[in-house]
Design a protein around this motif. Structure first.
Motif, PDB file in Angstrom:
ATOM      1  N   LEU A  57      33.951  57.309  89.030  1.00  0.00           N
ATOM      2  CA  LEU A  57      34.851  58.340  88.530  1.00  0.00           C
ATOM      3  C   LEU A  57      34.135  59.675  88.455  1.00  0.00           C
ATOM      4  N   PRO A  58      34.822  60.749  88.854  1.00  0.00           N
ATOM      5  CA  PRO A  58      34.217  62.066  88.668  1.00  0.00           C
ATOM      6  C   PRO A  58      34.153  62.390  87.186  1.00  0.00           C
ATOM      7  N   ARG A  59      33.218  63.221  86.808  1.00  0.00           N
ATOM      8  CA  ARG A  59      33.125  63.633  85.406  1.00  0.00           C
ATOM      9  C   ARG A  59      34.248  64.602  85.118  1.00  0.00           C
ATOM     10  N   SER A  60      35.264  64.109  84.441  1.00  0.00           N
ATOM     11  CA  SER A  60      36.440  64.916  84.140  1.00  0.00           C
ATOM     12  C   SER A  60      36.078  66.055  83.210  1.00  0.00           C
ATOM     13  N   GLY A  61      36.613  67.236  83.526  1.00  0.00           N
ATOM     14  CA  GLY A  61      36.414  68.369  82.643  1.00  0.00           C
ATOM     15  C   GLY A  61      35.001  68.878  82.602  1.00  0.00           C
ATOM     16  N   SER A  62      34.250  68.723  83.670  1.00  0.00           N
ATOM     17  CA  SER A  62      32.901  69.256  83.663  1.00  0.00           C
ATOM     18  C   SER A  62      32.579  69.846  85.029  1.00  0.00           C
ATOM     19  N   GLY A  63      31.653  70.775  85.013  1.00  0.00           N
ATOM     20  CA  GLY A  63      31.224  71.414  86.243  1.00  0.00           C
ATOM     21  C   GLY A  63      29.725  71.292  86.378  1.00  0.00           C
ATOM     22  N   GLU A  64      29.168  72.134  87.227  1.00  0.00           N
ATOM     23  CA  GLU A  64      27.728  72.111  87.458  1.00  0.00           C
ATOM     24  C   GLU A  64      27.078  73.255  86.705  1.00  0.00           C
ATOM     25  N   GLY A  65      25.906  73.008  86.166  1.00  0.00           N
ATOM     26  CA  GLY A  65      25.160  74.048  85.470  1.00  0.00           C
ATOM     27  C   GLY A  65      25.455  74.068  83.982  1.00  0.00           C
ATOM     28  N   THR A  66      25.249  75.223  83.391  1.00  0.00           N
ATOM     29  CA  THR A  66      25.409  75.411  81.951  1.00  0.00           C
ATOM     30  C   THR A  66      26.877  75.397  81.552  1.00  0.00           C
ATOM     31  N   GLN A  67      27.186  74.692  80.468  1.00  0.00           N
ATOM     32  CA  GLN A  67      28.555  74.730  79.950  1.00  0.00           C
ATOM     33  C   GLN A  67      28.675  75.917  79.008  1.00  0.00           C
ATOM     34  N   TYR A  68      29.682  76.757  79.233  1.00  0.00           N
ATOM     35  CA  TYR A  68      29.946  77.922  78.397  1.00  0.00           C
ATOM     36  C   TYR A  68      31.235  77.710  77.620  1.00  0.00           C
ATOM     37  N   SER A  69      31.298  78.298  76.426  1.00  0.00           N
ATOM     38  CA  SER A  69      32.586  78.372  75.742  1.00  0.00           C
ATOM     39  C   SER A  69      33.261  79.629  76.286  1.00  0.00           C
ATOM     40  N   ILE A  70      34.556  79.579  76.407  1.00  0.00           N
ATOM     41  CA  ILE A  70      35.274  80.730  76.954  1.00  0.00           C
ATOM     42  C   ILE A  70      35.064  81.954  76.065  1.00  0.00           C
ATOM     43  N   GLU A  71      34.958  81.745  74.752  1.00  0.00           N
ATOM     44  CA  GLU A  71      34.759  82.848  73.806  1.00  0.00           C
ATOM     45  C   GLU A  71      33.457  83.600  74.093  1.00  0.00           C
ATOM     46  N   SER A  72      32.423  82.876  74.518  1.00  0.00           N
ATOM     47  CA  SER A  72      31.130  83.520  74.779  1.00  0.00           C
ATOM     48  C   SER A  72      31.150  84.375  76.044  1.00  0.00           C
TER      49      SER A  72
END
Length: 167
Positions: A57-72
């Motif tokens: 299964l692909p990792r749902s809701g994730s991408g590559e690299g650093t995870q950012y909050s949209i607020e930041s």
């Protein structure tokens, strides 16, 4: 032979729609040849023979690299590289659209964020349809008439003009 049903079929008045079924080898071979079924894989013998879920299964809701909050990221120039779309699967977000957005910051850091913001998701889908990725932009926070918060993509040039005026 044990088969996994790929497309519905009927044999001797009985319909098969999904799942696995045990059938005579000659019938099974014919169904496989017609693309209606495939040989069902046997369960792994030991724990070590089983495949890890991350390989299936692909990792749902994730991408590559650093995870950012949209607020930041609000007000910061970013480059949107791509977006992937999905639907929420539980609770009050079940069926609601979500986007996972792959970005690069002005510093060159690659990362991603997720958003449920309908207006931003609409923009991202338009950009994808236009094959416009990558695009430079910034994220703006807005408030709806009833006070709810949402986000949109805006021109990165606007911020540059604002900072010039402050000098």
């Amino acid at each position: 032979m044990k088969l996994k049903v790929l497309k519905p079929f009927r044999i001797a008045g009985k319909e098969y729609h999904s799942g696995t079924v045990e059938l005579d080898d000659s019938v099974a071979a014919r169904l496989i040849e017609q693309g209606l079924a495939e040989r069902a894989e046997e369960a792994p013998e030991s724990f070590d023979d089983a495949v890890d879920i991350s390989e299936v299964l692909p990792r749902s809701g994730s991408g590559e690299g650093t995870q950012y909050s949209i607020e930041s990221l609000v007000g910061q120039p970013i480059k949107v590289i791509s977006a992937a779309f999905d639907k929420g699967r539980s609770g009050r977000l079940e069926g609601k659209s979500i986007a996972t957005v792959q970005i690069e910051t002005l510093d060159g850091d690659r990362g991603w964020f997720s958003t449920w913001s309908g207006p931003m998701i609409d923009q991202l889908k338009q950009l994808q349809e236009l094959n416009a990725f990558p695009v430079k932009c910034k994220i703006e926070e807005r408030r709806g008439s009833s006070g709810y918060r949402y986000y949109i993509l805006a021109s990165a040039k606007v911020q540059a003009r604002e900072s010039d005026e402050q000098r």
